[in-house]
Design a protein around this motif. Sequence first.
Motif, mmCIF file in Angstrom:
data_model
loop_
_atom_site.group_PDB
_atom_site.id
_atom_site.type_symbol
_atom_site.label_atom_id
_atom_site.label_comp_id
_atom_site.label_asym_id
_atom_site.label_seq_id
_atom_site.Cartn_x
_atom_site.Cartn_y
_atom_site.Cartn_z
ATOM 1 N N MET A 64 3.415 11.054 13.925
ATOM 2 C CA MET A 64 3.490 10.376 12.666
ATOM 3 C C MET A 64 2.093 9.891 12.310
ATOM 4 S SD MET A 64 5.676 7.027 11.554
ATOM 5 C CE MET A 64 7.179 7.935 11.495
ATOM 6 N N GLU A 65 1.765 10.045 11.057
ATOM 7 C CA GLU A 65 0.443 9.662 10.591
ATOM 8 C C GLU A 65 0.533 8.421 9.714
ATOM 9 O OE1 GLU A 65 -2.866 12.563 9.752
ATOM 10 O OE2 GLU A 65 -2.064 12.192 7.759
ATOM 11 N N PHE A 66 -0.354 7.478 9.941
ATOM 12 C CA PHE A 66 -0.447 6.261 9.151
ATOM 13 C C PHE A 66 -1.696 6.356 8.286
ATOM 14 C CE2 PHE A 66 2.056 5.204 12.813
ATOM 15 C CZ PHE A 66 3.035 4.359 12.318
ATOM 16 N N VAL A 67 -1.542 6.183 6.971
ATOM 17 C CA VAL A 67 -2.653 6.258 6.038
ATOM 18 C C VAL A 67 -2.687 4.948 5.249
ATOM 19 C CG1 VAL A 67 -3.727 7.577 4.181
ATOM 20 C CG2 VAL A 67 -2.260 8.749 5.838
ATOM 21 N N PRO A 68 -3.407 3.950 5.745
ATOM 22 C CA PRO A 68 -3.450 2.680 5.011
ATOM 23 C C PRO A 68 -4.205 2.834 3.690
ATOM 24 C CG PRO A 68 -4.885 2.607 6.942
ATOM 25 C CD PRO A 68 -4.187 3.930 6.965
ATOM 26 N N CYS A 69 -3.719 2.144 2.672
ATOM 27 C CA CYS A 69 -4.359 2.215 1.362
ATOM 28 C C CYS A 69 -5.679 1.456 1.376
ATOM 29 C CB CYS A 69 -3.439 1.652 0.285
ATOM 30 S SG CYS A 69 -3.085 -0.110 0.464
ATOM 31 N N CYS A 70 -6.564 1.812 0.442
ATOM 32 C CA CYS A 70 -7.829 1.093 0.341
ATOM 33 C C CYS A 70 -7.572 -0.284 -0.275
ATOM 34 C CB CYS A 70 -8.851 1.883 -0.461
ATOM 35 S SG CYS A 70 -8.387 2.263 -2.149
ATOM 36 N N GLN A 71 -8.477 -1.187 -0.054
ATOM 37 C CA GLN A 71 -8.297 -2.567 -0.486
ATOM 38 C C GLN A 71 -8.191 -2.694 -1.999
ATOM 39 O OE1 GLN A 71 -11.338 -5.253 0.894
ATOM 40 N NE2 GLN A 71 -10.116 -7.036 0.419
ATOM 41 N N TYR A 72 -8.951 -1.913 -2.737
ATOM 42 C CA TYR A 72 -8.963 -2.008 -4.190
ATOM 43 C C TYR A 72 -8.153 -0.861 -4.759
ATOM 44 C CZ TYR A 72 -12.618 -5.252 -3.062
ATOM 45 O OH TYR A 72 -13.305 -6.299 -2.522
ATOM 46 N N ARG A 73 -6.977 -1.163 -5.309
ATOM 47 C CA ARG A 73 -6.050 -0.155 -5.783
ATOM 48 C C ARG A 73 -6.298 0.171 -7.248
ATOM 49 N NH1 ARG A 73 -3.869 2.645 -2.207
ATOM 50 N NH2 ARG A 73 -2.137 3.023 -3.569
ATOM 51 N N GLY A 74 -5.772 1.291 -7.691
ATOM 52 C CA GLY A 74 -5.935 1.734 -9.065
ATOM 53 C C GLY A 74 -5.230 0.872 -10.084
ATOM 54 N N ASP A 75 -4.207 0.130 -9.663
ATOM 55 C CA ASP A 75 -3.462 -0.695 -10.607
ATOM 56 C C ASP A 75 -4.060 -2.092 -10.750
ATOM 57 O OD1 ASP A 75 -2.820 -1.794 -8.177
ATOM 58 O OD2 ASP A 75 -0.678 -1.391 -8.316
ATOM 59 N N GLY A 76 -5.253 -2.289 -10.208
ATOM 60 C CA GLY A 76 -5.904 -3.584 -10.295
ATOM 61 C C GLY A 76 -5.564 -4.515 -9.145
ATOM 62 N N LYS A 77 -4.616 -4.119 -8.302
ATOM 63 C CA LYS A 77 -4.246 -4.955 -7.156
ATOM 64 C C LYS A 77 -5.336 -4.873 -6.100
ATOM 65 C CE LYS A 77 0.748 -4.324 -7.325
ATOM 66 N NZ LYS A 77 1.888 -3.791 -6.584
ATOM 67 N N VAL A 78 -5.515 -5.968 -5.408
ATOM 68 C CA VAL A 78 -6.442 -6.021 -4.289
ATOM 69 C C VAL A 78 -5.651 -6.564 -3.107
ATOM 70 C CG1 VAL A 78 -8.564 -7.061 -3.400
ATOM 71 C CG2 VAL A 78 -8.391 -6.482 -5.821
#
Length: 171
Positions: free
Chosen positions: A1-15
């Motif tokens: 199983m692979e885990f791909v954490p999202c980057c801190q600064y998201r496209g929807d403006g969320k951090v």
Amino acid sequence: MEFVPCCQYRGDGKVTKTSDKHRWNMLQLAIRNNTLFRADDYDMKERAGIGKQYTYFTMEYFIMGADLLADIDNPEMPIHRHWKYREELIRENKFVIMSHGGIDMPKVISKSLLLRKYHDVTRFHLVDKGIAMEVGSKYIRDEIGMGRYPRYLMRDEVYDYIMKHRVYSKE
């Protein structure tokens, strides 16, 4: 199983509230010594500098809490908070949805035109009996933020890292 954490600064403006560095280090500790797990920093390294990053670009299989799936097609959510590429995301991927927060997943799916459109026996795997995911990252952050110590909800190495680096403290 692979885990791909999202980057801190998201496209929807969320951090995210926790830096990429800390989330990556905690993931490494959580999966250490398990040859079935692998971490991939694609989203954090490759996609982060592009500007807008959406789940759709890094997805193939998604494990999440029921609260996230409920938000994918939530008409009450402001338009700027809607998931980008949500129809493509649902059409092209499979989901393992963990029971979370008392959310009735069959009800959520039945009320959503988008989710119903792609609901088949292979698309959504609902885990709502036996295992419940009442403990998520928000719960752990909140507990530590309130001065509680949820030591036994994660591997010792992850807990020790959080405490050493004061990752979720309010200071």
